[in-house]
Design a protein around this motif. Sequence first.
Motif, mmCIF file in Angstrom:
data_model
loop_
_atom_site.group_PDB
_atom_site.id
_atom_site.type_symbol
_atom_site.label_atom_id
_atom_site.label_comp_id
_atom_site.label_asym_id
_atom_site.label_seq_id
_atom_site.Cartn_x
_atom_site.Cartn_y
_atom_site.Cartn_z
ATOM 1 N N GLU A 59 3.748 -3.538 9.835
ATOM 2 C CA GLU A 59 4.893 -3.714 10.582
ATOM 3 C C GLU A 59 5.016 -3.210 11.917
ATOM 4 O OE1 GLU A 59 7.789 -1.767 8.016
ATOM 5 O OE2 GLU A 59 7.487 -3.103 6.528
ATOM 6 N N LYS A 60 4.456 -2.082 12.273
ATOM 7 C CA LYS A 60 4.192 -1.580 13.701
ATOM 8 C C LYS A 60 3.517 -2.619 14.512
ATOM 9 C CE LYS A 60 5.102 3.459 12.436
ATOM 10 N NZ LYS A 60 6.111 3.623 13.495
ATOM 11 N N LEU A 61 2.466 -3.195 14.024
ATOM 12 C CA LEU A 61 1.660 -4.032 14.939
ATOM 13 C C LEU A 61 2.155 -5.185 15.035
ATOM 14 C CD1 LEU A 61 -1.942 -3.168 13.251
ATOM 15 C CD2 LEU A 61 -1.013 -2.582 15.443
ATOM 16 N N MET A 62 2.952 -5.965 14.060
ATOM 17 C CA MET A 62 3.561 -7.097 14.373
ATOM 18 C C MET A 62 4.854 -6.932 15.272
ATOM 19 S SD MET A 62 3.466 -8.556 10.274
ATOM 20 C CE MET A 62 4.673 -10.147 10.802
ATOM 21 N N GLU A 63 5.495 -5.610 15.194
ATOM 22 C CA GLU A 63 6.566 -5.619 16.506
ATOM 23 C C GLU A 63 5.821 -5.231 17.916
ATOM 24 O OE1 GLU A 63 8.172 -1.853 15.321
ATOM 25 O OE2 GLU A 63 9.275 -2.645 13.535
ATOM 26 N N GLN A 64 4.550 -5.065 17.716
ATOM 27 C CA GLN A 64 3.924 -5.024 19.081
ATOM 28 C C GLN A 64 3.086 -6.374 19.450
ATOM 29 O OE1 GLN A 64 1.308 -1.549 19.299
ATOM 30 N NE2 GLN A 64 3.001 -0.309 18.593
ATOM 31 N N ARG A 65 3.384 -7.504 18.256
ATOM 32 C CA ARG A 65 2.880 -8.783 18.618
ATOM 33 C C ARG A 65 1.344 -8.606 18.534
ATOM 34 N NH1 ARG A 65 6.589 -12.613 20.465
ATOM 35 N NH2 ARG A 65 4.927 -13.798 21.102
ATOM 36 N N ARG A 66 0.792 -7.733 17.784
ATOM 37 C CA ARG A 66 -0.736 -7.646 17.344
ATOM 38 C C ARG A 66 -0.695 -8.357 16.025
ATOM 39 N NH1 ARG A 66 -1.410 -1.437 18.815
ATOM 40 N NH2 ARG A 66 -3.550 -1.812 17.870
ATOM 41 N N TYR A 67 -0.713 -9.479 15.934
ATOM 42 C CA TYR A 67 -0.474 -10.371 14.576
ATOM 43 C C TYR A 67 -2.088 -10.369 13.958
ATOM 44 C CZ TYR A 67 4.076 -11.969 16.244
ATOM 45 O OH TYR A 67 5.435 -12.009 16.531
ATOM 46 N N ALA A 68 -3.004 -10.576 14.826
ATOM 47 C CA ALA A 68 -4.407 -10.752 14.087
ATOM 48 C C ALA A 68 -4.672 -9.352 13.101
ATOM 49 C CB ALA A 68 -5.428 -10.945 15.177
ATOM 50 N N GLU A 69 -4.345 -8.117 13.959
ATOM 51 C CA GLU A 69 -4.673 -6.838 13.258
ATOM 52 C C GLU A 69 -3.770 -6.688 12.103
ATOM 53 O OE1 GLU A 69 -5.205 -3.675 16.695
ATOM 54 O OE2 GLU A 69 -4.498 -5.330 17.743
ATOM 55 N N ALA A 70 -2.502 -7.007 12.446
ATOM 56 C CA ALA A 70 -1.572 -6.650 11.282
ATOM 57 C C ALA A 70 -2.115 -7.543 10.075
ATOM 58 C CB ALA A 70 -0.190 -7.160 11.582
ATOM 59 N N ALA A 71 -2.526 -8.890 10.265
ATOM 60 C CA ALA A 71 -2.951 -9.750 9.230
ATOM 61 C C ALA A 71 -4.191 -8.918 8.469
ATOM 62 C CB ALA A 71 -3.529 -11.088 9.633
ATOM 63 N N LEU A 72 -4.962 -8.351 9.137
ATOM 64 C CA LEU A 72 -6.323 -7.841 8.694
ATOM 65 C C LEU A 72 -5.876 -6.460 7.678
ATOM 66 C CD1 LEU A 72 -9.360 -6.905 10.624
ATOM 67 C CD2 LEU A 72 -8.406 -5.113 9.380
ATOM 68 N N LEU A 73 -4.915 -5.765 8.256
ATOM 69 C CA LEU A 73 -4.458 -4.775 7.418
ATOM 70 C C LEU A 73 -3.823 -5.246 6.111
ATOM 71 C CD1 LEU A 73 -2.821 -2.354 10.002
ATOM 72 C CD2 LEU A 73 -4.692 -1.600 8.549
ATOM 73 N N LEU A 74 -3.001 -6.127 6.036
ATOM 74 C CA LEU A 74 -2.324 -6.832 5.001
ATOM 75 C C LEU A 74 -3.290 -7.192 4.060
ATOM 76 C CD1 LEU A 74 1.007 -8.454 6.648
ATOM 77 C CD2 LEU A 74 0.632 -6.461 5.353
ATOM 78 N N ASP A 75 -4.469 -8.070 4.427
ATOM 79 C CA ASP A 75 -5.405 -8.797 3.851
ATOM 80 C C ASP A 75 -6.310 -7.538 3.065
ATOM 81 O OD1 ASP A 75 -6.871 -10.727 2.654
ATOM 82 O OD2 ASP A 75 -8.109 -10.585 4.241
ATOM 83 N N GLN A 76 -6.938 -6.605 4.003
ATOM 84 C CA GLN A 76 -8.164 -5.862 3.636
ATOM 85 C C GLN A 76 -7.580 -4.674 2.541
ATOM 86 O OE1 GLN A 76 -10.763 -4.949 6.230
ATOM 87 N NE2 GLN A 76 -11.382 -7.131 6.754
ATOM 88 N N TYR A 77 -6.269 -4.175 3.129
ATOM 89 C CA TYR A 77 -5.837 -2.892 2.452
ATOM 90 C C TYR A 77 -4.430 -2.897 1.630
ATOM 91 C CZ TYR A 77 -9.188 -0.932 5.676
ATOM 92 O OH TYR A 77 -10.390 -0.463 6.439
ATOM 93 N N ALA A 78 -3.690 -3.748 1.882
ATOM 94 C CA ALA A 78 -2.584 -4.168 1.211
ATOM 95 C C ALA A 78 -2.903 -5.294 0.100
ATOM 96 C CB ALA A 78 -1.502 -4.532 1.977
ATOM 97 N N LYS A 79 -3.968 -5.919 0.358
ATOM 98 C CA LYS A 79 -4.206 -7.072 -0.656
ATOM 99 C C LYS A 79 -3.401 -7.942 -0.952
ATOM 100 C CE LYS A 79 -8.093 -4.412 -1.671
ATOM 101 N NZ LYS A 79 -9.372 -5.096 -0.973
ATOM 102 N N ASP A 80 -2.457 -8.373 0.053
ATOM 103 C CA ASP A 80 -1.401 -9.357 0.244
ATOM 104 C C ASP A 80 -1.764 -10.377 0.952
ATOM 105 O OD1 ASP A 80 0.873 -10.936 -0.080
ATOM 106 O OD2 ASP A 80 2.038 -9.202 0.535
#
Length: 1309
Positions: A1036-1057
């Motif tokens: 969420e913090k990364l998406m607020e900073q428009r760092r969408y690729a890094e946010a997607a990596l966290l959601l995919d690899q660690y949140a498994k979503d």
Amino acid sequence: MRNLKLLRSGRSSALGGPGRPQGLSVRTDSGSLLLASQFSITEFEPRTGQVLSEVSLTADGFLPEDGSGAAVGLQDLPDQESVCLATAGGDVVLCNLNTKQLECVGSVDSGLTSMSWSPDEELVILTTGQETIIMMTKDFEPITEVGIHQDDFGEGKFITVGWGKKETQFHGSEGKQAAQRKIQEVQPAASWDDRRPRVSWRGDGQLFAVSAVCPQTGARKVRVWSRECVLQATSESINGLEQPLCWRPSGSVIASTQRHPNKHSVVFMEKNGLLHGDFTLPFSRDRAKVKELLWNSDSTVLAVWLEETTAGEDEQVNTHIQLWTVGNFHWYLKQSLDFGRDSQNAPVCVAWDPERPLRLHLVTGGWTSLTYDWGWSTERSAGPDATDNANVAVIDGDKILVSTFRQCVVPPPMCSFDLQLTSPVNQVTFLCQPQRTNQLAALSADGQVSVYGRDAAEPADKAAGGFRTVSRPLVLQKTFRLAVLQPEPLALRQLLWLKEDLFVGLMSGALPASSSLLLLRPDQDTLTARSQVEVSGVVVSMVHCSQTGTVALQLEDGQTRKLIWDCPDPAVEDWLDSGGCKISFPVSCVQTALCSIGGEEFVLGLTDRSHLYAGDTQLASNVSSFVVYVDFLLLTTHSHTCRCLQLSTLSVKGLQAALASDGGQNDETLRRVERGSRIVTVVPQDTRVILQMPRGNLETVHHRALVLAQLRTWLDSLRFREAFDSMRKLRINLNLIYDHNPQVFLENVEIFLTQLDSINHINLFLTELKEEDTSRTMYPRPDSRPGQPPPAAGRKKVDVVCDALRSRMEAMDPHKFCLSVLTAHVKKTVPELEIALQKVHELRVKPPAAAGAVSAEEALKYLLFLVNVNDLYEHSLGTYDFDLVLMVAEKSQKDPKEYLPFLNMLKSLEPNYQRFSIDKHLKRYRKALHHISKCGEERFPEALMLVKEQKLYSEALRLYPAGSAHCKALSLAYADHLMEQQQAEQAGLLLWRCGEPAGALQAFVSSCCWRDAICTAQQIPLQNDQLALLARELAEKLMEQRRYAEAALLLDQYAKDCEEAIAALITGAVWEEALRLIYMHNRQDITETNLKPALMEAFSTQTSFLEAQKATFTRHKTRLAVVRELKEKARLDMLDEDGPDCPDAELYSEASSVMTNSKYSHSNSRISSRSSKNRRKAERKKLSLKEGSPLEDRALLYALSEIISSVDKMREEVHSLLKALVLFQFDGQAEKLQLAYEEALQLMEAALTEVWQDGLQQSQAPVTGPNSTANSIMASFQQQKPAAAQQDAEILTPPKMRNGVKWKLAILK
């Protein structure tokens, strides 16, 4: 201290008029002389002796033909072009010299005894044989007639207020006997008195005085009358008052003469008839009678015409004319003309010239005319070295008053010593030979030349009665008789002493307009003319240069000649310049001198109208006096300044410019002086200039230019002692000793210390040291040469000098120079107080045994004088030496009850903690931390508190070993501090390093460092569900900073979503990565539900944005062209017409042209610029797009540049979107987007050269050329602005487009 020097004497003996001259008048318009005799009126030219006209007075019967008649008054009337003559028979005759017609305008039956015209020639006073005064106008209309003898005192009668009786009043030094003294009866006038009344006008014509013999007493009495012939005052009864009467033109006093029982005096009366001063004539009481007194026109010289009463064997009497001047209330006899006993050579008429104040006209009984032109001169010795005593000789009758200004300054009329001669002195000259310039020769009225010099047998310093002879008088060495025929007084009018055996004399030549130069050499007791040089012209001055030996002559018309005297055949040649052209003064000068300007010798001349010339070039027009001293020209001006210019560094034009300038702030060549000051002399090889004030007293000034020149000479010759003494006395900054030549000073430090040989002087030099280079700021060189560079580049001047002196003093004698060494330590830019205190402590521990050595108490007392006692106490405390602290405290004003308990407490502490306490007290916290770190475990809380208070975390971490509990505690404290300072990432690193992963995780999360946060979370470790929550929080913090690729990596690899991860990528327009995750997780359904709608939305958004940007760009570009056209038109209008003086006129557009005012002006810049926020706000207001704003074209350029930059940055984004559209078969949309973007890029690229013109900056260059006018060029220059700011430079530079970036798809072409 000036003498009267005879410049020119004219003699004309070919008049041969009838009878005996009885009256003399000078015609002011032509300069000719009018003579009246008992037969005629004669006009003649005194220079040539030519008789211009002669009118007989006997032909028409105005005077008897037997010669018994007499003329009692003669006056030239230039306004009426006539001459007025009064005869003893009572006729007033008006004679027109042009027509030679005589007219009797009035007649008095009782006869006339005198006639006197007012200075403005509006009134005439006639005294008659009946003792009456007749006042008439210039048209001879009677105004009034009154009796000379009046019983009344006059309108100015004194008022008696009745304060007591005469017997009870104070009578001064005479005592009470003055009250009982009987009034002596007034004696009658002398037997030789002609009993005729004398009339004299005051210079302004408002009053006139009449001296007449009183019928009752037979004595003379003076009465003062007003212009309306009303009696104002009557003089007191003066015993022995004589017939001469002359009112000083300036109006201060009336001069007459008086015989006393034991002397003969010239007395002065005020207009109220009371006596006011006198001086004694150099004759006994009955030896001479004064025929007349005559003031010159500017009231500076009083001529006394005397005739001795005792006749010789031939029954003839001597006649004298004496010229007296006054200075400092003393009357000097400057010239004495002795005419001998021949009545034919004795003057019968004497008059001053009304136009030339120092020209005296005489006519003798043998009809010989003599004209003397005098000039003021100061007779000074001209030696350039220290052997010259700066002598100045003043003539006072038969005495020469000599003042030696090198030894002392004696105010006139006193002097260092006087030389008594046997007869009055006419001229004094000093020997021009070097090393012997103190010798002088005097030409006296009896034709003898007396030579004076030093007595070689007399000891150098003779002391008597405890007094030392400062200035030894000269003694008479030889007296020479002039073997030269002198037909009239002062025939040898000037004398120059070139060598001990050579004099140059100046006489009138055989022809009227010629002169003779006589080279006189001693022959036993006679000066004989060994050679004679005739000069075609009247020589008025001779001047000699001691450096070159040149003798220059000046003729009366300003021509200059050079006398070649040091050869067998002396000759005179023209004065030529370096180009071979003749050089002469435009007008005759009254003072001349020789000097060298720019290597060429010039004759300087000062006219009587204050013009100073160098040859034919006028240097200044307000000079009152000047003197040449070696290489310097010193002069005083009428603007009350004294200038001193170094001639070797200037040309003639440079000298003109320097004298015309007013001088700068540190101009050493100029200084203010008292009004009317004149230069008397300059002391050679010294800095003193002697000035004389108008009232006669002397002042000594040390002119800054002479002082600095002498100081530079002394410093170059390593005479530091003389330079230091002069600088200390004259308040010259002592830094100049070093700044004049730093390298030489540092190489000769030992010589400097040896010459000064005074601890106080060395300390004074050290305490005045400062970083300023005084040779460039306070005392710049007059020749503009650069000063010497400092020898130690990079080091401070004060430190260099202090170290050099200290090291040398310690090597020479550390005990003798102890105080100076301490001064050198304290004076440094960073005072070395600890070292100075340590040296004092060493003196106390080991007292020096050398004689005269400084004790510790004396050194400490001196140190306390240099440094504040509190600072010294704290520095001594910082040495941790309690003995030294007590020594300083005892010398201070501190109360022992205050410092002793504190010191005793410190002594009781452990050494490291003791030093910690001292350093903390002195606020030396880093040293305190270093000492407390050695105090052990129990003192760590204090150390930690000190670190927190003073924020010494980095220093503390270096003092404690890594991995220790102390280091961990410090790290935790440091991390808390960093968190407060919004530096969470660095705090997390410290916490992670010291084994606090939980705190580090919190810090990393707050700073959004997701990789470090994941690492610390797995190190803790966190459970999977906690890790997933952490990943979602970070995403969420990364998406607020428009760092969408890094946010997607966290959601995919660690949140498994994966669905959320794909949605984040689609939101960020990361199309390729979104497709990868879709196919990796086999979620093709998201393509239809999320991806394709997002692609169409992105296509619509980008297309709309491009259309809007193109429209805005086109509108701004069109407006910019209009603004530029209007601005150019306004600029041309301003160049053709005289527009306002506005440097920003070229920025005005249609709504704000050059000739009109707009509310959008630079007044907006009045916004305060105290902060960057306000400055940015002001800049934004300047770049306003509103039409008519002053900087509209700049704002349009800025907006166009921003549009191009934003569109150019879309290349990668458009390329990625095109690929995604083609992939999903949206070819139509892709082609439309590609075409729209390509059109936008082409539009903007094509507009670059049009919008950012190459000649934009060149258009601001000055407009010059054949078609330009003065107004256009001036306005063009005024339009030029200073260097543009960085923002303006960026606006005027076209943006760069990234044409190398590939974004188009070939499949869409």
